[in-house]
Design a protein around this motif. Structure first.
Motif, PDB file in Angstrom:
ATOM      1  N   SER A 200       0.808  -1.220   0.000  1.00 11.49           N
ATOM      2  CA  SER A 200       0.000   0.000   0.000  1.00 11.49           C
ATOM      3  C   SER A 200       0.842   1.271   0.000  1.00 11.49           C
ATOM      4  O   SER A 200       0.297   2.371  -0.007  1.00 11.49           O
ATOM      5  N   GLY A 201       2.178   1.145   0.005  1.00 14.28           N
ATOM      6  CA  GLY A 201       3.034   2.322  -0.074  1.00 14.28           C
ATOM      7  C   GLY A 201       3.188   2.801  -1.503  1.00 14.28           C
ATOM      8  O   GLY A 201       2.566   2.270  -2.431  1.00 14.28           O
ATOM      9  N   GLY A 202       4.036   3.809  -1.703  1.00 12.42           N
ATOM     10  CA  GLY A 202       4.209   4.366  -3.038  1.00 12.42           C
ATOM     11  C   GLY A 202       4.708   3.348  -4.039  1.00 12.42           C
ATOM     12  O   GLY A 202       4.119   3.156  -5.108  1.00 12.42           O
ATOM     13  N   VAL A 203       5.793   2.638  -3.723  1.00 10.32           N
ATOM     14  CA  VAL A 203       6.341   1.630  -4.638  1.00 10.32           C
ATOM     15  C   VAL A 203       5.382   0.464  -4.771  1.00 10.32           C
ATOM     16  O   VAL A 203       5.164  -0.063  -5.860  1.00 10.32           O
ATOM     17  N   GLY A 204       4.779   0.058  -3.656  1.00  9.35           N
ATOM     18  CA  GLY A 204       3.869  -1.085  -3.679  1.00  9.35           C
ATOM     19  C   GLY A 204       2.654  -0.867  -4.565  1.00  9.35           C
ATOM     20  O   GLY A 204       2.282  -1.746  -5.354  1.00  9.35           O
ATOM     21  N   THR A 205       2.017   0.294  -4.455  1.00  4.76           N
ATOM     22  CA  THR A 205       0.826   0.555  -5.271  1.00  4.76           C
ATOM     23  C   THR A 205       1.189   0.606  -6.756  1.00  4.76           C
ATOM     24  O   THR A 205       0.404   0.154  -7.600  1.00  4.76           O
ATOM     25  N   PHE A 206       2.365   1.141  -7.064  1.00  2.15           N
ATOM     26  CA  PHE A 206       2.814   1.156  -8.458  1.00  2.15           C
ATOM     27  C   PHE A 206       3.075  -0.263  -8.945  1.00  2.15           C
ATOM     28  O   PHE A 206       2.694  -0.638 -10.055  1.00  2.15           O
ATOM     29  N   ALA A 207       3.713  -1.092  -8.093  1.00  2.32           N
ATOM     30  CA  ALA A 207       4.071  -2.455  -8.483  1.00  2.32           C
ATOM     31  C   ALA A 207       2.830  -3.318  -8.700  1.00  2.32           C
ATOM     32  O   ALA A 207       2.790  -4.130  -9.636  1.00  2.32           O
ATOM     33  N   VAL A 208       1.823  -3.160  -7.849  1.00  2.00           N
ATOM     34  CA  VAL A 208       0.584  -3.933  -8.013  1.00  2.00           C
ATOM     35  C   VAL A 208      -0.023  -3.669  -9.389  1.00  2.00           C
ATOM     36  O   VAL A 208      -0.381  -4.595 -10.133  1.00  2.00           O
ATOM     37  N   GLN A 209      -0.106  -2.402  -9.757  1.00  2.11           N
ATOM     38  CA  GLN A 209      -0.738  -2.051 -11.036  1.00  2.11           C
ATOM     39  C   GLN A 209       0.084  -2.541 -12.224  1.00  2.11           C
ATOM     40  O   GLN A 209      -0.465  -3.030 -13.222  1.00  2.11           O
ATOM     41  N   LEU A 210       1.406  -2.436 -12.115  1.00  2.00           N
ATOM     42  CA  LEU A 210       2.266  -2.879 -13.219  1.00  2.00           C
ATOM     43  C   LEU A 210       2.174  -4.390 -13.405  1.00  2.00           C
ATOM     44  O   LEU A 210       2.055  -4.887 -14.536  1.00  2.00           O
ATOM     45  N   MET A 211       2.176  -5.134 -12.319  1.00  2.00           N
ATOM     46  CA  MET A 211       2.091  -6.591 -12.412  1.00  2.00           C
ATOM     47  C   MET A 211       0.733  -7.040 -12.973  1.00  2.00           C
ATOM     48  O   MET A 211       0.660  -7.990 -13.757  1.00  2.00           O
ATOM     49  N   LEU A 229      -8.091  -0.088  -0.990  1.00  2.00           N
ATOM     50  CA  LEU A 229      -7.300   0.572  -2.025  1.00  2.00           C
ATOM     51  C   LEU A 229      -6.549  -0.460  -2.862  1.00  2.00           C
ATOM     52  O   LEU A 229      -6.576  -0.411  -4.102  1.00  2.00           O
ATOM     53  N   VAL A 230      -5.878  -1.393  -2.204  1.00  2.00           N
ATOM     54  CA  VAL A 230      -5.054  -2.362  -2.923  1.00  2.00           C
ATOM     55  C   VAL A 230      -5.921  -3.270  -3.799  1.00  2.00           C
ATOM     56  O   VAL A 230      -5.530  -3.630  -4.921  1.00  2.00           O
ATOM     57  N   LYS A 231      -7.112  -3.637  -3.310  1.00  6.86           N
ATOM     58  CA  LYS A 231      -8.032  -4.427  -4.139  1.00  6.86           C
ATOM     59  C   LYS A 231      -8.469  -3.646  -5.368  1.00  6.86           C
ATOM     60  O   LYS A 231      -8.578  -4.186  -6.474  1.00  6.86           O
ATOM     61  N   LYS A 232      -8.720  -2.351  -5.181  1.00  6.88           N
ATOM     62  CA  LYS A 232      -9.122  -1.505  -6.310  1.00  6.88           C
ATOM     63  C   LYS A 232      -8.031  -1.434  -7.371  1.00  6.88           C
ATOM     64  O   LYS A 232      -8.310  -1.315  -8.567  1.00  6.88           O
ATOM     65  N   LEU A 233      -6.797  -1.529  -6.934  1.00  6.23           N
ATOM     66  CA  LEU A 233      -5.680  -1.476  -7.871  1.00  6.23           C
ATOM     67  C   LEU A 233      -5.501  -2.777  -8.635  1.00  6.23           C
ATOM     68  O   LEU A 233      -4.707  -2.846  -9.568  1.00  6.23           O
TER      69      LEU A 233
END
Length: 316
Positions: A200-211, A229-233
């Motif tokens: 849920s941090g900056g890098v994590g939210t970016f990584a979830v979407q990229l993967m 938030l993370v589920k939405k991503l």
């Protein structure tokens, strides 16, 4: 004569010729700086920070419209990485009597190019750009900042400066971890099981979407209040690290092809056991021992200790 044409005199005075005197060169600007390492009280606002100067042909000066804070800024405020970063700032130790202070923090910037070095051909004054400034350079919490041309790109027109300033450092960090180090790309991720610790941090939210954009199966670990938030991503499985023994919860799941660890610490002791065996599975952590070891042990001993640590984990 000007431009090959004679000038006419009006009322005994020479007419204006479209010339203007240069304004007095600026030598200072407002910035947030630190004069020593510590907690928040070391932060100081000044209007007398030295105005940045272009030293190399590939550099540009950016007028800062927006900047953002990252965890590395808080760590650097406390002295994290000072030994290695100072060595990078002055590798030949030419400036024996100087220190890094006053030091401006801030890695992200969105703004407008004000001035270009002679070797810069891609940008011109007035271009809207964004950039991630390396941690060994003066940062972006100031009115102007100097950057190398290869650290700068055109700001997407769809983003405001405020939105744009939130992305470069975390985006590049996630890209480096997943693609440059982890070897993942849009052609080899389909069906792979990816675990992201600290999702849920900056890098994590970016990584979830990229993967998810690359069609991987993503298991995300975060706190309960960030799970929506993370589920939405797009995360397929979301685990609350406060809901029980995280290690046991993850061991109950199928093994992973790739783990991105944004947390470090105790997770490094058991996360490797979650990887698929003999399959080229990869574990990447953002919490490197390199800078910490150099701060504690000095350059030579710090590098040696880091080599031992990394070597043992790679072997495992």
């Amino acid at each position: 004569a000007a431009g090959g044409r004679a000038l006419r005199w009006v009322n005994g005075r020479a007419p204006a010729r479209g010339l203007r005197a240069s304004p007095r060169a600026r030598i200072a600007m407002p910035s947030w700086v630190i004069d020593r390492y510590g907690s928040n009280e070391v932060l100081r606002f000044t209007r007398e920070m030295m105005f940045p100067i272009i030293h190399f042909p590939n550099e540009v000066i950016i007028k800062v419209h927006a900047a953002s804070l990252n965890p590395i800024d808080l760590s650097m405020r406390s002295g994290y990485g000072a030994t290695a970063l100072n060595m990078k700032r002055d590798p030949l130790k030419l400036k024996t009597g100087e220190t890094e202070f006053p030091l401006t923090l801030g890695r992200d910037v969105s703004g407008v190019v004000m001035e270009c070095g002679l070797g810069v051909s891609y940008f011109k004054p007035g271009d809207e750009v964004w950039a991630a400034i390396p941690p060994w350079k003066q940062g972006t919490l100031s009115e102007f900042v100097v950057a190398s041309g290869n650290e700068v790109s055109f700001k997407p027109k769809s983003l405001s400066h405020t939105e744009a300033a939130a992305l470069p450092y975390v985006g590049l960090t996630a890209w480096s971890a997943l693609n440059q180090v982890g070897g993942l790309n849009q052609t080899n991720c389909s069906g792979k099981r990816i675990l992201i610790l600290g999702a849920s941090g900056g890098v994590g939210t970016f990584a979830v979407q990229l993967m998810k954009a690359w069609d991987a199966h993503v298991t995300a670990v975060c706190s309960h209040d960030a799970s929506t938030l993370v589920k939405k991503l797009g995360a397929d499985d979301v685990i609350d690290y406060k809901s029980g023994n995280l290690e046991e919860q993850l061991k109950a799941l199928p093994l992973f092809d790739f783990i991105l660890d944004n947390v470090g610490g105790s997770t490094e002791k058991w996360a490797l056991d979650l990887l698929k065996k003999w399959s080229g599975a990869t574990y990447v952590t953002l919490v490197t021992p390199f800078l910490i070891n150099m701060d504690k042990l000095g350059v030579a001993d710090g590098m040696l200790q880091t080599g031992v640590t990394v070597g043992s984990k790679t072997l495992k």
